[in-house]
Design a protein around this motif. Structure first.
Motif, PDB file in Angstrom:
ATOM      1  N   LEU B  24      44.842  48.044  42.471  1.00  0.00           N
ATOM      2  CA  LEU B  24      43.519  47.688  41.941  1.00  0.00           C
ATOM      3  C   LEU B  24      43.537  46.340  41.203  1.00  0.00           C
ATOM      4  O   LEU B  24      42.713  46.080  40.338  1.00  0.00           O
ATOM      5  CB  LEU B  24      43.013  48.796  41.003  1.00  0.00           C
ATOM      6  CG  LEU B  24      42.580  50.083  41.708  1.00  0.00           C
ATOM      7  CD1 LEU B  24      42.353  51.204  40.707  1.00  0.00           C
ATOM      8  CD2 LEU B  24      41.319  49.879  42.541  1.00  0.00           C
ATOM      9  N   GLU B  25      44.490  45.506  41.567  1.00  0.00           N
ATOM     10  CA  GLU B  25      44.573  44.168  40.968  1.00  0.00           C
ATOM     11  C   GLU B  25      45.069  43.182  42.010  1.00  0.00           C
ATOM     12  O   GLU B  25      45.901  43.546  42.839  1.00  0.00           O
ATOM     13  CB  GLU B  25      45.617  44.142  39.833  1.00  0.00           C
ATOM     14  CG  GLU B  25      45.255  44.902  38.607  1.00  0.00           C
ATOM     15  CD  GLU B  25      46.412  44.939  37.607  1.00  0.00           C
ATOM     16  OE1 GLU B  25      47.314  44.075  37.698  1.00  0.00           O
ATOM     17  OE2 GLU B  25      46.406  45.832  36.766  1.00  0.00           O
ATOM     18  N   PRO B  26      44.612  41.935  41.921  1.00  0.00           N
ATOM     19  CA  PRO B  26      45.214  40.900  42.775  1.00  0.00           C
ATOM     20  C   PRO B  26      46.564  40.496  42.199  1.00  0.00           C
ATOM     21  O   PRO B  26      46.861  40.808  41.039  1.00  0.00           O
ATOM     22  CB  PRO B  26      44.208  39.752  42.662  1.00  0.00           C
ATOM     23  CG  PRO B  26      43.617  39.906  41.294  1.00  0.00           C
ATOM     24  CD  PRO B  26      43.575  41.383  41.028  1.00  0.00           C
ATOM     25  N   LYS B  38      46.489  30.520  40.681  1.00  0.00           N
ATOM     26  CA  LYS B  38      45.044  30.465  40.446  1.00  0.00           C
ATOM     27  C   LYS B  38      44.423  31.542  41.305  1.00  0.00           C
ATOM     28  O   LYS B  38      44.517  31.494  42.535  1.00  0.00           O
ATOM     29  CB  LYS B  38      44.500  29.097  40.846  1.00  0.00           C
ATOM     30  CG  LYS B  38      44.776  28.034  39.816  1.00  0.00           C
ATOM     31  CD  LYS B  38      43.867  26.836  40.005  1.00  0.00           C
ATOM     32  CE  LYS B  38      43.926  25.966  38.755  1.00  0.00           C
ATOM     33  NZ  LYS B  38      43.086  24.794  38.838  1.00  0.00           N
ATOM     34  N   VAL B  39      43.791  32.523  40.676  1.00  0.00           N
ATOM     35  CA  VAL B  39      43.294  33.676  41.420  1.00  0.00           C
ATOM     36  C   VAL B  39      41.772  33.754  41.309  1.00  0.00           C
ATOM     37  O   VAL B  39      41.221  33.706  40.201  1.00  0.00           O
ATOM     38  CB  VAL B  39      43.916  34.989  40.873  1.00  0.00           C
ATOM     39  CG1 VAL B  39      43.396  36.188  41.652  1.00  0.00           C
ATOM     40  CG2 VAL B  39      45.433  34.923  40.933  1.00  0.00           C
ATOM     41  N   GLN B  40      41.113  33.836  42.435  1.00  0.00           N
ATOM     42  CA  GLN B  40      39.658  34.039  42.450  1.00  0.00           C
ATOM     43  C   GLN B  40      39.369  35.379  43.112  1.00  0.00           C
ATOM     44  O   GLN B  40      39.742  35.595  44.272  1.00  0.00           O
ATOM     45  CB  GLN B  40      38.971  32.917  43.226  1.00  0.00           C
ATOM     46  CG  GLN B  40      37.453  33.099  43.336  1.00  0.00           C
ATOM     47  CD  GLN B  40      36.731  32.880  42.006  1.00  0.00           C
ATOM     48  OE1 GLN B  40      36.889  31.860  41.365  1.00  0.00           O
ATOM     49  NE2 GLN B  40      35.928  33.865  41.589  1.00  0.00           N
ATOM     50  N   VAL B  41      38.720  36.269  42.362  1.00  0.00           N
ATOM     51  CA  VAL B  41      38.309  37.552  42.915  1.00  0.00           C
ATOM     52  C   VAL B  41      36.838  37.444  43.321  1.00  0.00           C
ATOM     53  O   VAL B  41      36.026  36.889  42.577  1.00  0.00           O
ATOM     54  CB  VAL B  41      38.478  38.677  41.864  1.00  0.00           C
ATOM     55  CG1 VAL B  41      37.942  40.001  42.384  1.00  0.00           C
ATOM     56  CG2 VAL B  41      39.951  38.816  41.480  1.00  0.00           C
ATOM     57  N   VAL B  42      36.485  37.898  44.505  1.00  0.00           N
ATOM     58  CA  VAL B  42      35.078  38.001  44.930  1.00  0.00           C
ATOM     59  C   VAL B  42      34.819  39.460  45.309  1.00  0.00           C
ATOM     60  O   VAL B  42      35.775  40.241  45.413  1.00  0.00           O
ATOM     61  CB  VAL B  42      34.748  37.039  46.102  1.00  0.00           C
ATOM     62  CG1 VAL B  42      34.796  35.581  45.647  1.00  0.00           C
ATOM     63  CG2 VAL B  42      35.665  37.269  47.276  1.00  0.00           C
ATOM     64  N   PRO B  43      33.543  39.859  45.509  1.00  0.00           N
ATOM     65  CA  PRO B  43      33.272  41.289  45.720  1.00  0.00           C
ATOM     66  C   PRO B  43      34.082  41.934  46.845  1.00  0.00           C
ATOM     67  O   PRO B  43      34.456  43.099  46.755  1.00  0.00           O
ATOM     68  CB  PRO B  43      31.771  41.312  46.028  1.00  0.00           C
ATOM     69  CG  PRO B  43      31.228  40.147  45.256  1.00  0.00           C
ATOM     70  CD  PRO B  43      32.292  39.079  45.350  1.00  0.00           C
ATOM     71  N   THR B  44      34.393  41.157  47.887  1.00  0.00           N
ATOM     72  CA  THR B  44      35.081  41.787  49.014  1.00  0.00           C
ATOM     73  C   THR B  44      36.521  41.309  49.211  1.00  0.00           C
ATOM     74  O   THR B  44      37.119  41.606  50.247  1.00  0.00           O
ATOM     75  CB  THR B  44      34.296  41.522  50.316  1.00  0.00           C
ATOM     76  OG1 THR B  44      34.074  40.112  50.408  1.00  0.00           O
ATOM     77  CG2 THR B  44      32.964  42.245  50.314  1.00  0.00           C
ATOM     78  N   GLY B  45      37.075  40.586  48.258  1.00  0.00           N
ATOM     79  CA  GLY B  45      38.459  40.153  48.449  1.00  0.00           C
ATOM     80  C   GLY B  45      38.950  39.292  47.316  1.00  0.00           C
ATOM     81  O   GLY B  45      38.367  39.285  46.233  1.00  0.00           O
ATOM     82  N   TRP B  46      40.055  38.584  47.554  1.00  0.00           N
ATOM     83  CA  TRP B  46      40.594  37.660  46.548  1.00  0.00           C
ATOM     84  C   TRP B  46      41.418  36.588  47.244  1.00  0.00           C
ATOM     85  O   TRP B  46      41.864  36.778  48.382  1.00  0.00           O
ATOM     86  CB  TRP B  46      41.454  38.382  45.510  1.00  0.00           C
ATOM     87  CG  TRP B  46      42.534  39.280  46.050  1.00  0.00           C
ATOM     88  CD1 TRP B  46      42.469  40.644  46.192  1.00  0.00           C
ATOM     89  CD2 TRP B  46      43.832  38.890  46.554  1.00  0.00           C
ATOM     90  NE1 TRP B  46      43.635  41.123  46.735  1.00  0.00           N
ATOM     91  CE2 TRP B  46      44.494  40.068  46.961  1.00  0.00           C
ATOM     92  CE3 TRP B  46      44.498  37.674  46.689  1.00  0.00           C
ATOM     93  CZ2 TRP B  46      45.787  40.067  47.503  1.00  0.00           C
ATOM     94  CZ3 TRP B  46      45.782  37.657  47.228  1.00  0.00           C
ATOM     95  CH2 TRP B  46      46.413  38.857  47.632  1.00  0.00           C
TER      96      TRP B  46
END
Ligand code: SF4
Ligand code: ZN
Ligand code: ZN
Lengths: 331, 58
Positions: B24-26, B38-46
């Motif tokens: 449940l985490e990138p 540098k991590v970007q989470v979006v509603p359907t992925g990362w």
């Protein structure tokens, strides 16, 4: 049958008058064997005063990490040794995220930034981003950008942002133990401005920040006084490197009791399952919550952590015969 | 190789809890050099990027 549930049945279910702080505390103290009856009552209240629809929302972080504030639960504070790095989302990716959210049937898309309050750069990004989304995607845009000035409130209204999220996070008496860089009263001030602007107010918080049951009741009563359009309920997902990184997670049954209590305090609000439900309640918990007072969900991933796939939630809603609120019903 | 959640040596210590949390985490650390990504989470992925070792997505 317990006395408080009898009271709630006539006061909240029949008359639509929310429980007060002392009554909320009684609900939070109900024994486990009263839980099924409590959840059923909270569900009945939700069905009577809100109806069967469920509002579905997606959220995205426009500016992640590097926040100057010290909210002790937050992995995006630049003051802690959290592994979350600062990063900005570009406009094409923002629009793409809105499209993906709309494709799930969601009617709400909330743009969030990890800031004390917006600066000029963020407001410019917002203006461009909201415009680009509105040109290409059929979805309502909400925002969560921290504390605002009156001018910024007016700008957001002008951009067409219809709802503003600003969480009080916890009750007034516990807040200074969780945040020291700004006050609960400052947050309340922003909420008042938002309310007066005509934007819908979205205000909730996080359970499991070390608050007592009395303080949980205090929080529900304070939210009820604010009377927000929407209340997002988060459950602490302890983040590595933050001061609350070793805090135990809220027990599933306590989480469900709290959901029902918040519903009985605010019979008409949109009560949304937000972050941490997967950790606190597991897969089955979403179902229990939706049958215990919840009438809105955040689908897909959160800001820095992941959620279960949107399809799992949407299938569950179908199973429960709870229609996803349509865009036409929200305008 | 490094654990992409805690950044410690993957071969040392127990990373069972890290692996469970990663559901449940990138990822946060580059497994090759342990730089914070540098991590970007979006509603359907990362997406997660290391300046040296490129971008991972899901
Ligand atoms: S203001 Fe928001 S982003 Fe900043 S530390 Fe507090 S919760 Fe995190
Ligand atoms: Zn590890
Ligand atoms: Zn690397």
């Amino acid at each position: 049958m317990s006395e408080i549930l009898d009271r709630a049945r006539s006061q909240v279910l029949n008359d639509g008058v929310g429980l007060d702080e002392a009554q909320i505390l009684e609900v939070l103290r109900l024994p486990d064997d009263a839980l099924p009856e409590l959840l059923q009552l909270a569900h009945d209240v939700r069905m009577k005063w809100c109806g069967p629809e469920v509002e579905v929302e997606g959220i995205v972080s426009l500016k992640t990490g590097g926040c100057p504030e010290d909210c002790h639960f937050c992995s995006q504070s630049g003051l802690f040794a959290s592994p979350v790095r600062s990063v900005w989302l570009d406009i094409p990716s923002l629009v793409e995220a809105a499209k993906q959210t709309a494709a799930t049937g969601a009617t709400e898309f909330c743009i969030v930034a990890a800031v004390r309050g917006p600066d000029q750069r963020l407001m410019t990004q917002m203006r461009e981003g909201v415009k680009a989304i509105k040109a290409e995607v059929d979805i309502q845009v909400a925002a969560s950008l921290g504390m605002l000035t009156q001018e910024q409130v007016d700008d957001l209204v002008d951009m067409g942002v219809h709802r503003y999220n600003h969480n009080l996070e916890t009750c007034q008496s516990h807040f200074p133990h969780v945040v020291t860089t700004h006050t609960w009263e400052e947050r309340w001030g922003t909420l008042k401005m938002v309310r007066d602007s005509g934007m819908e107010v979205c205000c909730g918080g996080i359970l499991g920040l070390g608050e007592t049951l009395e303080q949980r009741a205090e929080f529900a009563a304070q939210l009820a006084e604010l009377d927000p359009h929407e209340v997002p309920m988060n459950f602490l997902n302890p983040r590595p490197g933050t001061p609350l990184g070793d805090q135990p997670v809220v027990e599933g049954k306590d989480a469900l009791r709290a959901i029902a209590a918040f519903r009985l305090a605010m019979p008409r609000t949109i009560l949304r399952f937000a972050g941490g439900r997967e950790i606190t309640l597991g897969d089955l918990g979403t179902r229990d919550g939706l049958l215990g007072g919840i009438n809105a969900v955040i689908v897909g991933n959160y800001l820095t952590t992941l959620g279960r796939p949107a399809t799992s939630d949407l299938e569950l809603l179908q199973d429960l015969k709870m229609p996803v609120k349509a865009l036409s019903a929200t305008i | 190789m490094f654990c992409d959640r805690c950044g410690n040596q993957a071969a040392e210590g127990d990373h069972t809890a890290c692996a469970a949390a990663r559901e449940l985490e990138p990822p946060r650390f580059c497994p090759e050099c342990r730089r914070r990504m540098k991590v970007q989470v979006v509603p359907t992925g990362w997406t997660a990027s290391c300046v040296e070792h490129g971008t991972r997505t899901a």
